[in-house]
Design a protein around this motif. Structure first.
Motif, mmCIF file in Angstrom:
data_model
loop_
_atom_site.group_PDB
_atom_site.id
_atom_site.type_symbol
_atom_site.label_atom_id
_atom_site.label_comp_id
_atom_site.label_asym_id
_atom_site.label_seq_id
_atom_site.Cartn_x
_atom_site.Cartn_y
_atom_site.Cartn_z
ATOM 1 N N GLU A 192 0.829 -1.207 0.000
ATOM 2 C CA GLU A 192 0.000 0.000 0.000
ATOM 3 C C GLU A 192 0.864 1.257 0.000
ATOM 4 O OE1 GLU A 192 -0.426 -2.578 1.933
ATOM 5 O OE2 GLU A 192 -2.445 -3.329 1.540
ATOM 6 N N ASN A 193 1.969 1.232 0.748
ATOM 7 C CA ASN A 193 2.853 2.401 0.780
ATOM 8 C C ASN A 193 3.426 2.696 -0.599
ATOM 9 O OD1 ASN A 193 2.436 2.568 3.540
ATOM 10 N ND2 ASN A 193 4.330 1.496 4.069
ATOM 11 N N ALA A 194 3.821 1.636 -1.318
ATOM 12 C CA ALA A 194 4.381 1.827 -2.658
ATOM 13 C C ALA A 194 3.332 2.373 -3.617
ATOM 14 C CB ALA A 194 4.951 0.498 -3.171
ATOM 15 N N LEU A 195 2.098 1.869 -3.508
ATOM 16 C CA LEU A 195 1.029 2.352 -4.382
ATOM 17 C C LEU A 195 0.751 3.835 -4.133
ATOM 18 C CD1 LEU A 195 -1.531 -0.614 -4.373
ATOM 19 C CD2 LEU A 195 0.065 0.045 -6.183
ATOM 20 N N LEU A 196 0.790 4.233 -2.857
ATOM 21 C CA LEU A 196 0.574 5.644 -2.537
ATOM 22 C C LEU A 196 1.680 6.513 -3.131
ATOM 23 C CD1 LEU A 196 -0.626 5.412 1.181
ATOM 24 C CD2 LEU A 196 -2.003 6.035 -0.816
ATOM 25 N N ASP A 197 2.905 6.000 -3.133
ATOM 26 C CA ASP A 197 4.028 6.767 -3.699
ATOM 27 C C ASP A 197 3.913 6.902 -5.214
ATOM 28 O OD1 ASP A 197 5.142 7.156 -1.235
ATOM 29 O OD2 ASP A 197 6.574 5.501 -1.388
ATOM 30 N N LEU A 198 3.140 5.999 -5.826
ATOM 31 C CA LEU A 198 2.974 6.041 -7.280
ATOM 32 C C LEU A 198 1.867 7.002 -7.713
ATOM 33 C CD1 LEU A 198 3.381 2.249 -8.106
ATOM 34 C CD2 LEU A 198 4.935 4.088 -8.780
ATOM 35 N N LEU A 199 1.065 7.457 -6.761
ATOM 36 C CA LEU A 199 -0.044 8.353 -7.122
ATOM 37 C C LEU A 199 0.463 9.729 -7.529
ATOM 38 C CD1 LEU A 199 -2.635 7.456 -4.336
ATOM 39 C CD2 LEU A 199 -2.605 6.710 -6.728
#
Length: 369
Positions: A362-369
């Motif tokens: 989830e942290n990585a996905l947030l960084d991709l936003l």
């Protein structure tokens, strides 16, 4: 069954209790104390072999931790290390006198005869431990000379003798009955070799291990072939097949050959296995635990956890038999570490997700936003 462990003044723990279940998942950041829990049990076992516990042997057949100064809690208020566990309602507690330069720490109080080592699964012949450093692909593997060691499932800390056990017991029916995949395509029997092939197929589709003992060379040859429908490939030496297949083989053999009442400790079973294989390994761990074998696993894999969660939802194991411990750094700057114990529900859902508990996706996905 071991019900809980308590550590006092041992390594990163001032005082910590860890509840255990039929299957216990120990997880968290590196260096936070997961291995310390396993080490406490391994120390007691290697200190008791062949006799009652008279001292804590820091260096032995399972682990080598150095001297007393290497295992005392950094801010210990006393020169005493206590390792304790509860089994079937009975407390087994051992306190050892600290000596900074010694690798053998004496027991402070005489052992109660009622708590003799042979009375516990931890000290008997129903114990198996696999370290994170397991066998790798190589031309051949050594055999063990003592047949009783093999009968007692002493496969070596690296699983090096598991292949010989497979060769000599391939036709034995497996006793962890809930791990049997009788309804799967290709299922022929409940024998160790047939069930091993089915579970190997979950790791690498079509793969089939073959082991042969060469008594003259006192070695075991490991090869693989691949099946697609009714077709079978030629044989390939382990050095010419994916590294992870051989690396996970001792884990699969150990789990599938286990007997109700056994205690199994495994470090990082997921190593070198792709995510789907890790998830299926989580299901196997759950099924074995549901068959009456206690399994304690040190893991960094959310896929292992998810396999366990699915197994709970599919009713392969009761959620009440699952214990999860998440290890993290204390915020009090006292060298102590903290442990959180998320609960698993019958739906496979988990009660809480503390920061750092398998949240990096989830942290990585947030960084991709």
């Amino acid at each position: 069954m071991l019900e809980r462990i308590k550590l006092e003044n041992f390594k990163c723990f001032k005082s910590q209790e860890i509840p255990l279940g039929s299957i216990s998942i120990l997880t968290g950041l590196n260096g936070m104390g997961k291995s310390t829990v396993l080490q406490s049990l391994l120390l007691l076992r290697q200190s008791a072999e062949g006799e009652t516990i008279k001292s804590l042997k820091l260096n032995g057949r399972y682990i080598k931790l150095g001297n007393g100064q290497d295992v005392l809690y950094e801010k210990a208020a006393s020169d005493e290390i206590t390792l304790a566990f509860w089994e079937n309602g009975i407390s087994h507690s051992y306190s050892f006198a600290y000596n900074a330069e010694s690798a053998v720490l004496p027991l402070k109080d005489p052992l109660d005869p009622a708590l003799a080592p042979q009375d516990s699964v931890l000290f008997g012949n129903r114990f198996l431990y696999l370290s994170s450093a397991r066998i790798e692909p190589q031309p051949d593997y050594h055999t063990i000379d003592d047949p009783m060691q093999l009968e007692n499932h002493e496969f070596g800390v690296n699983g090096e003798f598991s292949l010989q056990y497979l060769a000599e017991h391939s036709g034995d029916p497996i006793l962890c009955t809930k791990a049997i995949r009788s309804s799967q395509p290709g299922a022929r029997s409940n024998s160790l070799i047939d069930q091993l092939q089915l579970w190997c197929n979950e790791i690498s589709p079509g793969v089939s291990p073959r082991v042969v003992v060469d008594s003259l060379r006192r070695s075991v040859d490991l090869t693989y072939d691949y099946r697609e429908g009714n077709d079978r490939s030629g044989t390939y030496k382990s050095v010419n097949v994916g590294f992870g297949i051989t690396y996970v083989l001792p884990v699969l053999i150990s789990l599938l050959s286990s007997r109700p009442g056994d205690l199994i400790l495994i470090e990082n079973p997921e190593a070198h296995i792709h995510p789907r294989g890790q998830r299926m390994l989580g299901e196997l761990l759950a099924r074995v635990a549901a068959s009456g074998i206690q399994v304690i696993v040190d893991t960094h894999s959310d896929h292992i956890l998810n396999g366990l969660r699915v197994a709970v939802k599919q009713k392969h194991i009761e959620s009440s038999n699952v214990s999860i411990a998440y290890f993290s750094q204390s915020q009090n700057n006292d060298y102590a570490h903290t442990v959180v114990f998320p609960k698993m529900f019958p739906s496979g859902q988990i009660s809480e997700w503390p920061a750092g508990f398998f949240d990096e996706w989830e942290n990585a996905l947030l960084d991709l936003l």
